[in-house]
Design a protein around this motif. Structure first.
Motif, mmCIF file in Angstrom:
data_model
loop_
_atom_site.group_PDB
_atom_site.id
_atom_site.type_symbol
_atom_site.label_atom_id
_atom_site.label_comp_id
_atom_site.label_asym_id
_atom_site.label_seq_id
_atom_site.Cartn_x
_atom_site.Cartn_y
_atom_site.Cartn_z
ATOM 1 N N ALA A 192 -2.891 -16.053 -2.836
ATOM 2 C CA ALA A 192 -1.543 -15.953 -2.288
ATOM 3 C C ALA A 192 -0.886 -14.671 -2.777
ATOM 4 O O ALA A 192 -1.065 -14.263 -3.922
ATOM 5 C CB ALA A 192 -0.730 -17.165 -2.707
ATOM 6 N N VAL A 193 -0.137 -14.004 -1.884
ATOM 7 C CA VAL A 193 0.553 -12.775 -2.258
ATOM 8 C C VAL A 193 2.015 -12.908 -1.867
ATOM 9 O O VAL A 193 2.353 -13.607 -0.897
ATOM 10 C CB VAL A 193 -0.068 -11.535 -1.574
ATOM 11 N N PRO A 194 2.919 -12.250 -2.589
ATOM 12 C CA PRO A 194 4.331 -12.309 -2.245
ATOM 13 C C PRO A 194 4.620 -11.486 -0.991
ATOM 14 O O PRO A 194 3.857 -10.588 -0.638
ATOM 15 C CB PRO A 194 5.008 -11.693 -3.471
ATOM 16 N N PRO A 195 5.727 -11.772 -0.291
ATOM 17 C CA PRO A 195 6.075 -11.019 0.927
ATOM 18 C C PRO A 195 6.220 -9.521 0.676
ATOM 19 O O PRO A 195 6.084 -8.724 1.598
ATOM 20 C CB PRO A 195 7.405 -11.638 1.359
ATOM 21 N N SER A 196 6.474 -9.143 -0.565
ATOM 22 C CA SER A 196 6.659 -7.730 -0.884
ATOM 23 C C SER A 196 5.344 -6.973 -1.094
ATOM 24 O O SER A 196 5.353 -5.749 -1.259
ATOM 25 C CB SER A 196 7.504 -7.597 -2.157
ATOM 26 N N ALA A 197 4.214 -7.687 -1.080
ATOM 27 C CA ALA A 197 2.919 -7.061 -1.390
ATOM 28 C C ALA A 197 2.614 -5.925 -0.429
ATOM 29 O O ALA A 197 2.870 -6.006 0.777
ATOM 30 C CB ALA A 197 1.813 -8.104 -1.341
ATOM 31 N N ARG A 198 2.057 -4.844 -0.977
ATOM 32 C CA ARG A 198 1.698 -3.674 -0.189
ATOM 33 C C ARG A 198 0.194 -3.457 -0.372
ATOM 34 O O ARG A 198 -0.265 -3.202 -1.483
ATOM 35 C CB ARG A 198 2.507 -2.452 -0.649
ATOM 36 N N TYR A 199 -0.557 -3.559 0.728
ATOM 37 C CA TYR A 199 -1.999 -3.441 0.647
ATOM 38 C C TYR A 199 -2.430 -1.979 0.514
ATOM 39 O O TYR A 199 -1.616 -1.069 0.544
ATOM 40 C CB TYR A 199 -2.645 -4.108 1.861
ATOM 41 N N SER A 200 -3.733 -1.775 0.390
ATOM 42 C CA SER A 200 -4.262 -0.486 -0.070
ATOM 43 C C SER A 200 -3.862 0.699 0.807
ATOM 44 O O SER A 200 -3.579 1.783 0.288
ATOM 45 C CB SER A 200 -5.783 -0.556 -0.174
ATOM 46 N N THR A 201 -3.839 0.529 2.121
ATOM 47 C CA THR A 201 -3.502 1.667 2.991
ATOM 48 C C THR A 201 -2.071 2.116 2.755
ATOM 49 O O THR A 201 -1.798 3.326 2.644
ATOM 50 C CB THR A 201 -3.714 1.296 4.477
#
Length: 318
Positions: free
Chosen positions: A245-254
């Motif tokens: 699970a990740v928070p809505p603020s998570a920013r993926y690698s790209t």
């Protein structure tokens, strides 16, 4: 078959997970491939989850003939590393690519032969903090690997399982490694890329029907290409559907790359899909747009659009 020497090419977010786990094995030699100034930095150790690890540091020549080579590079660095991979690979070396995408194995196989390749992928939410990398060992899904054809429980698959056992690394072998790789590829394309264009956390897919639609269209193009290649991603859906699970603020690698002013791995994502689509006669308009907009964002980070007041005027039609 017993693995006694392991070389890691790429000690970033992915390579750090491997170094963290295999450093617990006292019955193997573990080395990181590096030369020149980078080798001197690596000899000071790798900071992982706040602890400094000291794998050996080998040149490609010193690593020649290693039992297992784990390639954990960013996509843009692969072409420049092919000569090193060729040097390291001996007669009995197994090579596992833990890179994103679905074509690094093909690229490497052209240099060393497909017989050396054991297909694999990794799922780890690792990020940089200060001079090191951090991840949660408990929630990390880990390394998935397997043979493309039977016998699936091959001697080298068993050797990898023995190597990873009791290290803290999470891992599993699968009979559907190609499908698993494409399943992860679909996740990366659908989740990484629209978010990167918008510049917002992953909550955007939940909160915007427009972002969800873009994500779905990118996935549909990928699924059409996979189907044309005879790859049934549904075979991996059950085993690959769970994740952290990740928070809505998570920013993926790209998006992380764009935030940091780095070039992205868009060539490995939409770039590869565009190429495959052309080869198969399958249109990829959403991926083509996404490819070019992210390339333009890279150019913006490079300063290409930093216009000055005295720049030559341009004429725009109304």
């Amino acid at each position: 078959m017993k693995i006694k020497t392991v070389a890691v090419l790429g000690a970033g977010a992915v390579g750090s997970y491997v170094i963290w786990g295999l450093s617990n094995r006292k019955d193997i030699r573990l080395g990181v491939i590096a030369e020149g100034e980078r080798a001197e930095r690596m000899k000071k150790g790798c900071i992982i989850n706040g602890i400094t690890y000291h794998p050996e540091v080998w040149t490609p020549q010193e690593a020649k003939g290693t039992d297992l080579l784990l390639v954990a590079l960013k996509y843009g660095a692969l072409q420049g590393a092919l000569e090193s991979i060729r040097t390291i690979t001996g007669e009995h070396t197994t090579v596992m690519s833990l890179m994103n995408g679905v074509d690094s194995e093909e690229i490497i196989a052209k240099e060393i032969g497909a017989a050396h390749i054991l297909h694999a992928l990794i799922k780890v939410a690792s990020h940089k903090e200060g001079h090191g990398y951090c991840f949660n060992p408990e929630t990390t899904i880990g390394i998935i690997f397997g043979e493309l054809t039977a016998p699936y429980q091959s001697e080298r698959v068993q050797a990898i399982e023995d190597l990873f056992a009791d290290t803290g690394l999470h891992y599993r072998a699968t009979e559907y490694i190609r499908e698993e790789m494409w399943c992860k590829f679909r996740l990366k394309v659908g989740n990484n890329l629209p978010q990167a264009v918008l510049g917002a956390g992953v909550g955007c897919y939940r909160d915007s029907m427009h972002m969800k639609e873009i994500s779905n269209k990118l996935r549909e193009e990928l699924e059409a290409i996979a189907a044309a290649k005879g790859i049934d991603i549904r075979k991996a859906d059950d085993s690959s559907s769970h994740g952290s699970a990740v928070p809505p603020s998570a920013r993926y690698s790209t998006l992380q790359d764009l935030d940091a002013g780095r070039h992205t791995e868009i060539d490995m994502f939409s770039g590869a899909l565009i190429r495959m689509g052309k080869e198969l006669g399958i249109p990829t308009p959403y991926n083509e747009y996404t490819y070019h907009i992210i390339k333009a964002l890279e150019e913006k980070n490079d300063g290409k659009f930093d216009y000055q007041k005295d720049d030559e005027s341009v004429t725009c039609s109304r």
